[in-house]
Design a protein around this motif. Structure first.
Motif, PDB file in Angstrom:
ATOM      1  N   ALA A   1      43.170  13.485  -8.696  1.00  0.00           N
ATOM      2  CA  ALA A   1      43.916  13.428 -10.131  1.00  0.00           C
ATOM      3  C   ALA A   1      43.059  12.625 -10.409  1.00  0.00           C
ATOM      4  O   ALA A   1      41.986  11.957 -10.781  1.00  0.00           O
TER       5      ALA A   1
ATOM      6  N   CYS B   1      49.871  19.855 -15.988  1.00  0.00           N
ATOM      7  CA  CYS B   1      49.467  18.588 -16.441  1.00  0.00           C
ATOM      8  C   CYS B   1      49.073  18.902 -17.866  1.00  0.00           C
ATOM      9  O   CYS B   1      48.052  17.454 -17.771  1.00  0.00           O
TER      10      CYS B   1
ATOM     11  N   GLU C   1      46.520  23.381 -10.526  1.00  0.00           N
ATOM     12  CA  GLU C   1      46.802  22.851  -9.206  1.00  0.00           C
ATOM     13  C   GLU C   1      48.009  23.576  -8.844  1.00  0.00           C
ATOM     14  O   GLU C   1      47.731  24.643  -7.489  1.00  0.00           O
ATOM     15  N   PRO C   2      48.586  23.613  -9.365  1.00  0.00           N
ATOM     16  CA  PRO C   2      50.371  23.805  -8.670  1.00  0.00           C
ATOM     17  C   PRO C   2      50.596  25.484  -8.708  1.00  0.00           C
ATOM     18  O   PRO C   2      51.457  25.913  -8.104  1.00  0.00           O
TER      19      PRO C   2
ATOM     20  N   HIS D   1      48.802  14.335 -15.242  1.00  0.00           N
ATOM     21  CA  HIS D   1      48.609  14.741 -14.421  1.00  0.00           C
ATOM     22  C   HIS D   1      49.317  14.259 -12.910  1.00  0.00           C
ATOM     23  O   HIS D   1      50.009  13.075 -13.311  1.00  0.00           O
ATOM     24  N   CYS D   2      49.534  13.957 -11.960  1.00  0.00           N
ATOM     25  CA  CYS D   2      49.839  13.702 -10.625  1.00  0.00           C
ATOM     26  C   CYS D   2      49.542  12.427 -10.682  1.00  0.00           C
ATOM     27  O   CYS D   2      48.947  11.620 -10.845  1.00  0.00           O
TER      28      CYS D   2
ATOM     29  N   CYS E   1      43.271  17.478 -14.235  1.00  0.00           N
ATOM     30  CA  CYS E   1      44.416  17.906 -13.428  1.00  0.00           C
ATOM     31  C   CYS E   1      42.821  18.262 -12.242  1.00  0.00           C
ATOM     32  O   CYS E   1      42.059  18.886 -12.393  1.00  0.00           O
ATOM     33  N   ASP E   2      42.780  17.913 -11.038  1.00  0.00           N
ATOM     34  CA  ASP E   2      41.750  17.502  -9.209  1.00  0.00           C
ATOM     35  C   ASP E   2      40.794  18.650 -10.060  1.00  0.00           C
ATOM     36  O   ASP E   2      40.073  17.380 -10.008  1.00  0.00           O
TER      37      ASP E   2
HETATM   38 FE1  FES Z   1      47.535  18.715 -11.369  1.00  0.00          FE
HETATM   39 FE2  FES Z   1      48.194  16.890  -9.589  1.00  0.00          FE
HETATM   40  S1  FES Z   1      48.907  19.130  -9.949  1.00  0.00           S
HETATM   41  S2  FES Z   1      47.083  16.543 -11.284  1.00  0.00           S
END
Ligand code: FES
Length: 575
Positions: free
Chosen positions: A203, A56, A88-89, A196-197, A124-125
């Protein structure tokens, strides 16, 4: 009034004549900087959460150069400081376990180095709340550079959304409706650029909240990561932060309870992630404001969801940007917001929205045609969640809004993984799936396990939503009738720990209730027989975490990081 050079915080490192400052200057020279590069200039800490393992933020190596370019151009001295990247991942058991660690790292980097102001780079989150929580504790002039959403996913002529379509196609694969090759194609096409997502997950929700709080340049949060305007925004942020230092504009000068209300209303109008509740409560408390779960519920009852974005709606963040982005959306709810609130640049929200427009009414809906008229989020209470629980009614099947069903209880995540697809499991579409030991202490770290999987045998019957209850969080990209953040959590003896197979649980969204239908007497007996499980960590950061983590309704911050008793500007004089 503009600061003088001698009033800069960095003057204590660079400007005085003593042995330590000789070391600071000679070691800066060692890096190739002449004293004219920094003498008398604001030192800007650029806190960068780039990492090889955070996709991200994979463009942050380039973006940080653009931020620095802006700082140089405005007469500042940029100093890049890498900080822990909460990816996050990849991070197990969950990035949430480390949000407060990044917040501490941010605060201590700013405290211990000669920073006059800072640019925070995240998205990222958990990186967004973590960086902001740390910066609020130090309260130096601050601007945030949001990573920006990645481009839409691409699959067989259609679009894929991060997370949302992962869950969707995973369910279809388990139901036998798509092939392994289809699944591989989804894997290859769902994440195809930096950023990011690109659903309205945590995010996008949190970067939008940061913008409304005034911590970014206006319009920054919606720009897709690969767009050239994102690079321009990074450079402009670098230019502005230098002015902020000279004018001594700090977040606690302009943040107010009303600006946090604006952030909550924005999250609601976006159909944003339930995770934002935990993060915004924690951020507000760092700023000294007591944002409560009840305030979220109060506002949710009157704020329409206007963003037609997955997981609640149809489109993705790239579409949202082209449709007018966050400023477009906010222009449709100005009567609900307090537009007198100011941002870091000193502009009121009304000023920043003056020329905002919406270019696509299906992506950003009009007030008379909302995606959902209210209840984007709901806060539940009841004997199962005395301190509250949350649900996202906008992203669940309507027939489950009032539901009573038999509990099927899993004592932890491993138990659930082992038994959920067992053909012999006694469960049907009306059952209520319960997961224990998934909260801040129990998991530990309160992972995003709250979208509990629907058993394979029910998927094959066409069931796509069921009532599910846990003390976990849920990914902002998820959907379903998932009751989350149950507080107090089961691991500390909350009533969720006392649920047994076959108990009846009643969910009532209109009444804002979640109840275990057993007598008070039975509840007391079970409570008396409950035994506290062993702590999950015996050493290191984990023990610090377990000792000080607060429950979800308090934002899951560490108790010792709250503002009471702190004095951000009162750090010991450093020599
Ligand atoms: Fe980074 Fe969703 S994996 S914002």
């Amino acid at each position: 009034m503009k600061k003088k050079s001698e009033e800069l915080r960095s003057h204590r490192w660079y400007g005085v004549k003593d042995l330590r400052s000789f070391g600071h200057r000679s070691r800066t020279a060692q890096m190739g900087f002449h004293r004219s590069d920094y003498a008398g200039k604001p030192v800007i800490a650029v806190i960068n959460t780039w990492s090889d393992i955070n996709p991200c933020h994979s463009h942050f190596k380039q973006r940080v150069e653009e931020v620095k370019r802006g700082i140089w151009q405005a007469g500042g001295f940029p100093v890049e400081m890498p900080a822990m990247s909460l990816s996050e991942p990849f991070q197990k058991p969950t990035t949430m376990l480390y949000r407060n660690l990044l917040a501490m790292e941010t605060e201590e980097l700013l405290r211990s180095y000669p920073a006059d102001g800072c640019v925070l780079m995240g998205g990222c989150d958990k990186t967004t709340p973590a960086l902001i929580m740390g910066a609020l504790a130090m309260n130096l002039p601050t601007l945030f550079v949001p990573a920006g959403p990645m481009l839409r996913g691409d699959y067989k002529g259609g679009f894929l959304g991060s997370g949302s379509d992962t869950w969707k196609y995973w369910a279809e694969l388990r139901a036998g409706n798509i092939t392994e090759q289809d699944w591989q194609d989804v894997e290859d096409g769902i994440a195809r650029s930096p950023g990011h997502c690109m659903t309205m997950g945590t995010a996008s929700t949190m970067t939008s909240a940061a913008e409304v709080l005034g911590l970014t340049l206006p319009g920054a949060a919606s720009i897709p990561a690969p767009d050239s305007r994102h690079a321009q925004m990074a450079t402009l942020t670098g230019k502005h932060i230098v002015d902020l230092v000279w004018n001594d504009i700090k977040p606690l000068d302009y943040l107010t309870p009303a600006s946090f209300d604006n952030a909550v209303m924005t999250v609601l109008a976006l159909g944003g992630s339930t995770n934002s509740i935990v993060h915004l409560i924690a951020m507000a408390r760092r700023a000294g404001f007591n944002l409560t779960l009840d305030r979220f519920d109060e506002l949710a009852r009157r704020i329409p969801v206007l963003a037609n974005l997955r997981p609640s709606g149809k489109y993705l963040m790239e579409d949202f940007y082209y449709a007018g982005g966050l400023r477009g959306l906010l222009s449709r709810i100005t009567d609900l917001l307090d537009t007198t609130q100011r941002n870091a640049l000193g502009q009121t929200l009304a000023q920043t929205l003056q020329d905002a427009e919406v270019y696509h009414d299906d992506v950003i809906r009009t007030r008379d045609n909302p995606l959902v008229s209210n209840d984007g989020l709901a806060v539940l209470r009841g004997n199962l969640a005395p301190d509250g629980a949350v649900i996202k009614p906008a992203a669940m099947e309507a027939h489950l809004r009032q539901h009573t069903g038999r509990a099927v209880v899993f004592k932890d995540y491993n138990d659930m993984s082992t038994r959920i697809d067992d053909p012999a499991l006694d469960i049907d579409a009306n059952s209520v799936i319960v997961l224990q030991s998934a909260g801040p202490q129990g998991a530990p770290g309160m992972p995003e396990w709250g979208q509990l999987p629907i058993p394979q045998k029910l998927l094959k019957q066409g069931v796509r939503d069921m009532v599910r209850v846990s003390d976990a969080r849920m990914s902002g990209t998820s959907y379903g009738a998932c009751v989350l953040h149950v507080a107090p959590e089961s691991h500390v003896g909350g009533p969720l720990a006392l649920v047994r197979d076959g108990d009846l649980i009643r969910l009532d969204i209109e009444g804002r209730r979640i109840d275990l239908l057993i007598s008070d007497e039975e509840m007391s007996q079970r409570q008396a027989a409950w035994q506290a499980p062993a702590p999950k960590f015996q050493r290191g950061y984990g023990t610090l975490y377990l000792k000080h983590i607060q429950q979800a309704d308090k934002g899951c911050d560490f108790d010792f990081l709250l503002p009471e008793g702190s004095n951000p500007e009162g750090e010991p004089e450093i020599h």
